[in-house]
Design an enzyme around this catalytic site. Structure first.
Site, PDB file in Angstrom:
ATOM      1  N   ARG A 241      -1.811   0.698  18.232  1.00 32.46           N
ATOM      2  CA  ARG A 241      -1.864  -0.414  19.264  1.00 32.46           C
ATOM      3  C   ARG A 241      -2.951  -1.357  18.353  1.00 32.46           C
ATOM      4  NH1 ARG A 241      -6.519   0.046  18.567  1.00 32.46           N
ATOM      5  NH2 ARG A 241      -6.907  -1.859  20.038  1.00 32.46           N
ATOM      6  N   GLY A 242      -3.061  -2.475  18.883  1.00 35.70           N
ATOM      7  CA  GLY A 242      -3.705  -3.612  18.404  1.00 35.70           C
ATOM      8  C   GLY A 242      -2.762  -4.465  17.650  1.00 35.70           C
ATOM      9  N   ALA A 243      -2.936  -5.748  17.797  1.00 33.01           N
ATOM     10  CA  ALA A 243      -1.997  -6.677  17.489  1.00 33.01           C
ATOM     11  C   ALA A 243      -1.201  -6.605  15.914  1.00 33.01           C
ATOM     12  CB  ALA A 243      -2.035  -8.138  17.979  1.00 33.01           C
TER      13      ALA A 243
ATOM     14  N   ARG B   8       6.615  -3.774  22.772  1.00 27.63           N
ATOM     15  CA  ARG B   8       5.667  -4.205  23.665  1.00 27.63           C
ATOM     16  C   ARG B   8       5.835  -5.856  24.035  1.00 27.63           C
ATOM     17  NH1 ARG B   8      -0.368  -2.048  22.811  1.00 27.63           N
ATOM     18  NH2 ARG B   8      -0.553  -2.715  25.098  1.00 27.63           N
TER      19      ARG B   8
ATOM     20  N   GLN C  13     -10.461   1.748  25.113  1.00 26.60           N
ATOM     21  CA  GLN C  13     -10.295   1.393  23.359  1.00 26.60           C
ATOM     22  C   GLN C  13     -11.960   1.104  22.932  1.00 26.60           C
ATOM     23  OE1 GLN C  13      -8.301   0.130  25.841  1.00 26.60           O
ATOM     24  NE2 GLN C  13      -6.382  -0.461  24.868  1.00 26.60           N
TER      25      GLN C  13
ATOM     26  N   ASP D  97      -4.180 -11.369  20.954  1.00 26.35           N
ATOM     27  CA  ASP D  97      -2.834 -10.826  20.943  1.00 26.35           C
ATOM     28  C   ASP D  97      -1.818 -11.700  20.786  1.00 26.35           C
ATOM     29  OD1 ASP D  97      -4.567  -8.242  22.239  1.00 26.35           O
ATOM     30  OD2 ASP D  97      -2.723  -7.611  21.580  1.00 26.35           O
TER      31      ASP D  97
ATOM     32  N   ASN E 166      -5.670 -11.766  25.506  1.00 25.34           N
ATOM     33  CA  ASN E 166      -6.297 -10.639  24.749  1.00 25.34           C
ATOM     34  C   ASN E 166      -6.350  -9.585  25.766  1.00 25.34           C
ATOM     35  OD1 ASN E 166      -7.472  -9.377  22.458  1.00 25.34           O
ATOM     36  ND2 ASN E 166      -9.297  -9.742  23.097  1.00 25.34           N
ATOM     37  N   LYS E 167      -7.051  -8.252  25.371  1.00 24.33           N
ATOM     38  CA  LYS E 167      -7.096  -7.220  26.531  1.00 24.33           C
ATOM     39  C   LYS E 167      -7.794  -7.785  27.610  1.00 24.33           C
ATOM     40  CE  LYS E 167      -6.053  -3.906  25.700  1.00 24.33           C
ATOM     41  NZ  LYS E 167      -4.859  -3.553  26.387  1.00 24.33           N
TER      42      LYS E 167
HETATM   43  O1  MRU Z   1      -3.333  -2.673  24.284  1.00 26.00           O
HETATM   44  P1  MRU Z   1      -4.029  -2.833  22.932  1.00 26.00           P
HETATM   45  O2  MRU Z   1      -4.961  -1.630  22.599  1.00 26.00           O
HETATM   46  O3  MRU Z   1      -2.815  -2.803  21.783  1.00 26.00           O
HETATM   47  O4  MRU Z   1      -4.956  -4.112  22.982  1.00 26.00           O
HETATM   48  C1  MRU Z   1      -5.474  -4.427  21.723  1.00 26.00           C
HETATM   49  C2  MRU Z   1      -6.153  -5.848  21.922  1.00 26.00           C
HETATM   50  O5  MRU Z   1      -6.283  -6.625  22.953  1.00 26.00           O
HETATM   51  C3  MRU Z   1      -6.837  -6.342  20.735  1.00 26.00           C
HETATM   52  O6  MRU Z   1      -7.944  -6.754  21.125  1.00 26.00           O
HETATM   53  C4  MRU Z   1      -6.047  -7.303  20.138  1.00 26.00           C
HETATM   54  O7  MRU Z   1      -4.716  -6.723  19.773  1.00 26.00           O
HETATM   55  C5  MRU Z   1      -6.662  -7.569  18.761  1.00 26.00           C
HETATM   56  S1  MRU Z   1      -6.608  -6.390  17.570  1.00 26.00           S
HETATM   57  C6  MRU Z   1      -7.246  -7.078  16.108  1.00 26.00           C
END
Ligand code: MRU
Length: 341
Positions: free
Chosen positions: A55-57, A93, A196, A237, A247-248
């Site tokens: 996970r993470g963009a 996703r 996270q 994201d 973002n999250k």
């Molecule tokens: O649901 P996730 O864990 O994939 O969400 C990740 C985030 O929101 C991060 O802040 C975002 O992807 C930036 S990661 C460098």
């Protein structure tokens, strides 16, 4: 020529590809267990993204690029089948634009070559991966240079090596800033419901040998009121053309609190996270995940029978609450205009 991954500089390599199979550290099990999944087919790549093994963009984008290679090897010369795989991969996703961006780049690469050559596609996927490593390094330098020595920072979610190809976006800035003595205090939100922050960011900061404190999201206002932090630093994201930032979930709350307390808000993201096709954040699709993530957050099921929960896992922070956006091409400030990139 971009440099390859270097553990001392770039942290931990969470996505690995040997030319045939993909290896992902299973982020669902961290920090309890450091176990790896060996992934051999496109269905497993899609499932790994959808189920948050990775996970993470940026990490999702890199994984998808390698997924396109795995699919090409399986399809041989069946281009229509491969295109179909790519469509399903891009839909694993909805919010992080890096996924669609990477899939589209692989598709375009194959189109321009006029053939489905898995080895050539593997080279393109490696280029995407190496470019992210380089972007992380550039953003870490540019972002940390903005921070006054002695500052405290608060971050949200996980944006380090687990979420990217290299040292990270927001966490890359924080690690660089702490190492060169600018950042004196690091706070990380636990990031409900998937944790996270307390599971992954804490694991990364501990590995980096840095001191930090994890807080519950509800403590952010009190933390800011006490003067402990001067910057909120997050990743993204998807960033719309006007600078609205998806973002999250919880990032928007932090931005509102930061503005109220005179704390500055920095968003750190590579250009692959920019979505020029979105004029603003209103039409960004926000992923909804199953309510059980909330009901089970206490470690057991707290759901009263028949009642629902609302679990959007991203939110959109309006551009005017963001003081700067750091990309590998430099630092942008409001009013945001990324057209020169
Ligand atoms: O649901 P996730 O864990 O994939 O969400 C990740 C985030 O929101 C991060 O802040 C975002 O992807 C930036 S990661 C460098």
């Amino acid at each position: 020529m971009t440099k390859a991954f270097n553990e001392a500089e770039d942290g931990f390599q969470a996505v690995r590809f040997d030319g045939r199979d993909l290896y992902l550290i299973d982020q669902r099990r961290l920090p309890l267990t450091e176990s790896w999944l060996q992934i051999k087919d496109i269905e497993a790549v899609i499932a790994a993204i959808a189920n948050l093994v990775v996970r993470g963009a940026p990490a999702i984008g890199i994984t998808a690029a390698y997924g396109a290679v795995i699919a090409a090897r399986a399809r041989g010369s069946d281009r229509a089948g491969w295109m179909n795989d790519l469509t399903r991969l891009a839909a694993a996703r909805p919010t992080a634009v890096n996924l669609v961006w990477a899939v589209e780049r692989m598709r375009q690469f194959a189109l321009e070559r006029g053939e489905l050559d898995a080895d050539a596609l593997a080279e393109e996927a490696h280029r995407i991966h190496r470019a992210d490593i380089e972007a992380n390094r550039a953003m870490a330098q540019a972002g940390s240079a903005l921070i006054q020595p002695g500052s405290g920072v608060l971050t949200h979610c996980n944006t380090g090596s687990l979420a990217t190809g290299g040292i990270g976006t927001a966490l890359g800035v924080i690690v660089a800033g702490a190492r060169d003595g600018r950042i004196a205090r690091i706070y990380a939100d636990e990031t409900r419901p998937w944790l996270q922050g307390s599971r992954l960011t804490a694991w990364e900061l501990a590995r980096a040998g840095l001191d930090f404190r994890v807080i519950v999201e509800g403590a952010a206002a009190a933390l800011m009121a006490g003067g402990a932090v001067q910057w909120v630093i997050t990743g993204a994201d998807r960033i719309a053309a006007n600078g609205d930032v998806a973002n999250k979930i919880g990032t928007y709350s932090l931005a509102v609190l930061a503005r109220h307390h005179g704390v500055r808000m920095m968003v750190v993201a590579p250009s692959s996270t920019l979505d020029p096709a979105m004029s603003n954040g209103d039409s960004i699709e926000i992923e909804q995940r199953e309510a059980g993530e909330i009901w089970r957050a206490a470690g057991f099921n707290t759901q009263p029978s028949g009642f629902a929960a609302w679990n959007p896992v991203f939110d959109v922070t309006p551009a005017d609450l963001v003081d700067c956006i750091v990309t590998e091409h430099g630092v942008f400030r409001p009013p945001y205009d990324f057209s020169a990139m």
